[in-house]
Motif scaffolding. Structure first.
Motif, PDB file in Angstrom:
ATOM      1  N   ARG A 208       0.860  -1.329  -0.082  1.00  0.00           N
ATOM      2  CA  ARG A 208       0.058  -0.018   0.000  1.00  0.00           C
ATOM      3  C   ARG A 208       0.735   1.184  -0.071  1.00  0.00           C
ATOM      4  O   ARG A 208       0.603   2.266  -0.660  1.00  0.00           O
ATOM      5  N   VAL A 209       1.860   1.261   0.782  1.00  0.00           N
ATOM      6  CA  VAL A 209       2.983   2.239   0.271  1.00  0.00           C
ATOM      7  C   VAL A 209       3.603   2.582  -0.730  1.00  0.00           C
ATOM      8  O   VAL A 209       3.493   3.738  -1.142  1.00  0.00           O
TER       9      VAL A 209
ATOM     10  N   PRO B 175       4.373   6.790  -5.704  1.00  0.00           N
ATOM     11  CA  PRO B 175       4.479   7.644  -6.938  1.00  0.00           C
ATOM     12  C   PRO B 175       3.686   8.997  -6.613  1.00  0.00           C
ATOM     13  O   PRO B 175       4.300  10.103  -7.296  1.00  0.00           O
ATOM     14  N   GLY B 176       2.582   8.962  -6.664  1.00  0.00           N
ATOM     15  CA  GLY B 176       1.863  10.140  -6.412  1.00  0.00           C
ATOM     16  C   GLY B 176       2.319  11.130  -5.657  1.00  0.00           C
ATOM     17  O   GLY B 176       2.366  12.152  -6.036  1.00  0.00           O
TER      18      GLY B 176
ATOM     19  N   GLN C 138       4.021  14.912  -6.719  1.00  0.00           N
ATOM     20  CA  GLN C 138       3.442  16.306  -5.895  1.00  0.00           C
ATOM     21  C   GLN C 138       3.446  15.960  -4.361  1.00  0.00           C
ATOM     22  O   GLN C 138       2.502  15.173  -3.830  1.00  0.00           O
ATOM     23  N   LEU C 139       4.137  16.524  -3.815  1.00  0.00           N
ATOM     24  CA  LEU C 139       4.373  16.523  -2.192  1.00  0.00           C
ATOM     25  C   LEU C 139       3.258  17.476  -1.547  1.00  0.00           C
ATOM     26  O   LEU C 139       3.166  18.358  -1.910  1.00  0.00           O
TER      27      LEU C 139
ATOM     28  N   ALA D 150       8.541  12.557   0.354  1.00  0.00           N
ATOM     29  CA  ALA D 150       7.277  11.617  -0.376  1.00  0.00           C
ATOM     30  C   ALA D 150       7.192  10.240   0.334  1.00  0.00           C
ATOM     31  O   ALA D 150       6.116   9.939   0.487  1.00  0.00           O
ATOM     32  N   GLU D 151       8.197   9.542   0.756  1.00  0.00           N
ATOM     33  CA  GLU D 151       8.022   8.312   1.331  1.00  0.00           C
ATOM     34  C   GLU D 151       7.379   8.585   2.780  1.00  0.00           C
ATOM     35  O   GLU D 151       6.527   7.637   3.315  1.00  0.00           O
TER      36      GLU D 151
END
Length: 280
Positions: A189-190, A195-196, A200-201, A250-251
Motif C-alpha cells: 500500500r505504501v 509515486p503520487g 506532488q508533495l 514523499a516516502e
C-alpha cells in the motif's frame, strides 16, 4: 460514700470505650455495563543508564515505572509499581484525546544507554535481542489482561515529541508488529501511494493534519516550524528509521497516508437463496 465515685468512674470508662460506627452497607450483586479498564496505553522508554543506576533512579527519585527490564544476561523485569497504581513515567504527555498519560498507562523502562553525541552526529545504542524477546512476552501478557488496543503501545517520544527521543530509532517496532502487538503499514500500500507523492508533495498543513489524526500533538499552522519537524522525526524513527531528519518527504507522506487510512473492508458476498426442486 464510696459508691458514688465508683459509679462515676465506671461511666467515664464506658464513655471512652465507644463502639466505632459501622461501615457502609455494600451490595456487590450488581455491575454496570458502561465501564472499562483504567489502563489504556503501554508506554516504552529507555533509561539512559545501566541497570544499577536505573534501579536507583526509579526507586528513589521522583520518576518511576511499573516495570524495569534489565540488560543482564539473561534480562528480567523488576516490578517496581503495581499495575493498579500510577507510576510517574510519562510526564507532560498527549495522545489523541488523552493528556497526562500517567493516569491511563503502564510504563516499561528498558535499560539502554540511549545516545551519545559524536563528531559524526548522534549515535544510538542498540537493544539486546534478548531484551526484546522478554519485552514481547510481557506486552502480550499486559495486552491480554487489560485489553489494550493495538495502536496504544507507544514510545515516550510519541506522547512527548517535543522533549523526548526514547526509545529511539533503533527500537525494533517492526518486531512488535510481527508479534501481532501493533499495526504496521502494509508495504504494498505504501509503494502504491509513493509515486503520487513523488510527483506532488502535499503541503505542510496536510502533514500536520494527518499526524494529528494519527494521535500526535502537533501544531496546525501550515508552517514547517521546529515543533512540526520534531513530530515528523518521531514518526520517521518508528516507521522509516533509515532517515529521521524531520523533512516531510514523499516516502514519509506515503507511510503516513497508509497508517491513517483504514484498510477497506472486503465486500460481503450476497446470500443466494437455494431453490430445491422436488421430483414429481
Amino acid at each position: 460514700m464510696k459508691i458514688v465515685p465508683l459509679l462515676a468512674l465506671t461511666a467515664l470508662v464506658a464513655g471512652c470505650a465507644t463502639v466505632p460506627p459501622p461501615g457502609p452497607r455494600l451490595d456487590h450483586t450488581l455491575t454496570a455495563r458502561a465501564q472499562s479498564d483504567r489502563i489504556k496505553y503501554i508506554i516504552v522508554h529507555y533509561t539512559v543508564s545501566d541497570t544499577p543506576r536505573s534501579i536507583k533512579t526509579l526507586t528513589t527519585a521522583d520518576v518511576s515505572a511499573h516495570y524495569l527490564l534489565t540488560d543482564t544476561d539473561p534480562p528480567f523485569f523488576y516490578t517496581l509499581v503495581d499495575e493498579s497504581r500510577q507510576a510517574n513515567h510519562a510526564g507532560y504527555s498527549s495522545w489523541k484525546i488523552y493528556n497526562q498519560l500517567n493516569s491511563a498507562s503502564i510504563g516499561i523502562e528498558i535499560v539502554n544507554p540511549g545516545f551519545k553525541e559524536t563528531p559524526e552526529g548522534r549515535v544510538y545504542a542498540p537493544f539486546k535481542q534478548s531484551q526484546i524477546d522478554q519485552l514481547i512476552l510481557l506486552l502480550k501478557d499486559i495486552v491480554k489482561r487489560h485489553n489494550i488496543a493495538p495502536g496504544n503501545i507507544l514510545g515516550h517520544n510519541d506522547i512527548a515529541p517535543q522533549r523526548k527521543q526514547d526509545p529511539g530509532p533503533l527500537f525494533p517496532w517492526k518486531q512488535l508488529a510481527d508479534a501481532g502487538l501493533i499495526p504496521w503499514p502494509e508495504a504494498s500500500r505504501v509503494a502504491a501511494r509513493l509515486p503520487g507523492f513523488q510527483e506532488q508533495l502535499p503541503e505542510v498543513a496536510w502533514f500536520q493534519r494527518k499526524l494529528a489524526d494519527h494521535g500526535y500533538a502537533v501544531p496546525q499552522t501550515g508552517e514547517l516550524d521546529q515543533a512540526t519537524r520534531n513530530v515528523i522525526s518521531v514518526f520517521q524513527t518508528k516507521y522509516r528509521p533509515a532517515l529521521y531528519d524531520g523533512t516531510p518527504d514523499a516516502e514519509t507522506a506515503a507511510i503516513l497516508d497508509v497508517v491513517t487510512s483504514p484498510v477497506p473492508a472486503l465486500p460481503v458476498p450476497a446470500l443466494t437463496q437455494e431453490i430445491s426442486v422436488e421430483p414429481h
